[in-house]
Design an enzyme around this catalytic site. Sequence first.
Site, PDB file in Angstrom:
ATOM      1  N   ASP A  50     -33.796  15.162  10.326  1.00  0.00           N
ATOM      2  CA  ASP A  50     -32.967  15.126   9.127  1.00  0.00           C
ATOM      3  C   ASP A  50     -33.398  13.892   8.328  1.00  0.00           C
ATOM      4  O   ASP A  50     -34.153  13.043   8.822  1.00  0.00           O
ATOM      5  CB  ASP A  50     -31.492  15.052   9.528  1.00  0.00           C
ATOM      6  CG  ASP A  50     -30.576  14.926   8.332  1.00  0.00           C
ATOM      7  OD1 ASP A  50     -30.664  15.766   7.420  1.00  0.00           O
ATOM      8  OD2 ASP A  50     -29.783  13.962   8.299  1.00  0.00           O
ATOM      9  N   ASP A  52     -31.218  11.942   5.292  1.00  0.00           N
ATOM     10  CA  ASP A  52     -30.160  10.969   4.995  1.00  0.00           C
ATOM     11  C   ASP A  52     -29.303  10.712   6.227  1.00  0.00           C
ATOM     12  O   ASP A  52     -28.795  11.638   6.857  1.00  0.00           O
ATOM     13  CB  ASP A  52     -29.276  11.490   3.865  1.00  0.00           C
ATOM     14  CG  ASP A  52     -30.040  11.638   2.566  1.00  0.00           C
ATOM     15  OD1 ASP A  52     -30.463  10.613   2.013  1.00  0.00           O
ATOM     16  OD2 ASP A  52     -30.226  12.784   2.113  1.00  0.00           O
TER      17      ASP A  52
END
Length: 253
Positions: A50, A52
Amino acid sequence: MPSGCSAVARSLSGWAAVSARGARDAGYVSRTLSPDSSLPSRAARGIVFDLDGTLVDSLPDIISSFLHGFEALGLPSPGAEQVRALIGEPLEAMYAELAPGEHVAALCAHYREYYPRHFTDHSRPFPGVVEALTTLRERGYLLAVATTKRTDMARRFVEAMGLSPLLHHVQGTDGFAHKPAPDVVLRALAALGTQGLWMVGDTTLDMGAGRAAGLRTYALTWGTHPKELLRTAEPDLLEPDLGALLARLPPLG
């Protein structure tokens, strides 16, 4: 992380309802992983991250940009923790949770105009991320980002954070089902041209998507969801940093 304002009826009625339980409870699991499946094989070299809250400490800029629209429209603003709890959902779904429906489109427009001008105000890679990505590349692994951001925005952000040279592919969510559906993870792996080993993330949505894609899951506690919530997604590893991931991934021959 937040994507554009595309239709999100499914996210509001379906995926969001299962995010905390993870994809296994929703019936997305494609196979059961054995304890030895973390060991690399010649066919499997992909590590999916991922963005953020996982690679980049970007939550302050996301939250301030999200709240900017409320101020611009003269609407009562939610608290920062209310916003934080929704990060990982599509942008429109986040606003629909916290604002009257008639203002959602305008709030999205304000965010999409404001955020690109401010996404480097405070955002920086987490400590050790650059070194970890560098080491994994040197060991022969293929590295991709799979994010709820739109691909164009994600690539601009990755470039601004100085991470582009360390990643083989950046995949955003462009009009297809968002996490915890596995689509963005599977597209990232397809772009890498390899099978996947680990999904690394900071939310239950990431854990659900990784498991649904058939990967082992590595939950980082330095991002969006607290340790207690991440534990409900039953990740294979729950760690404060990337050290344990490096320890499990030796150089490929």
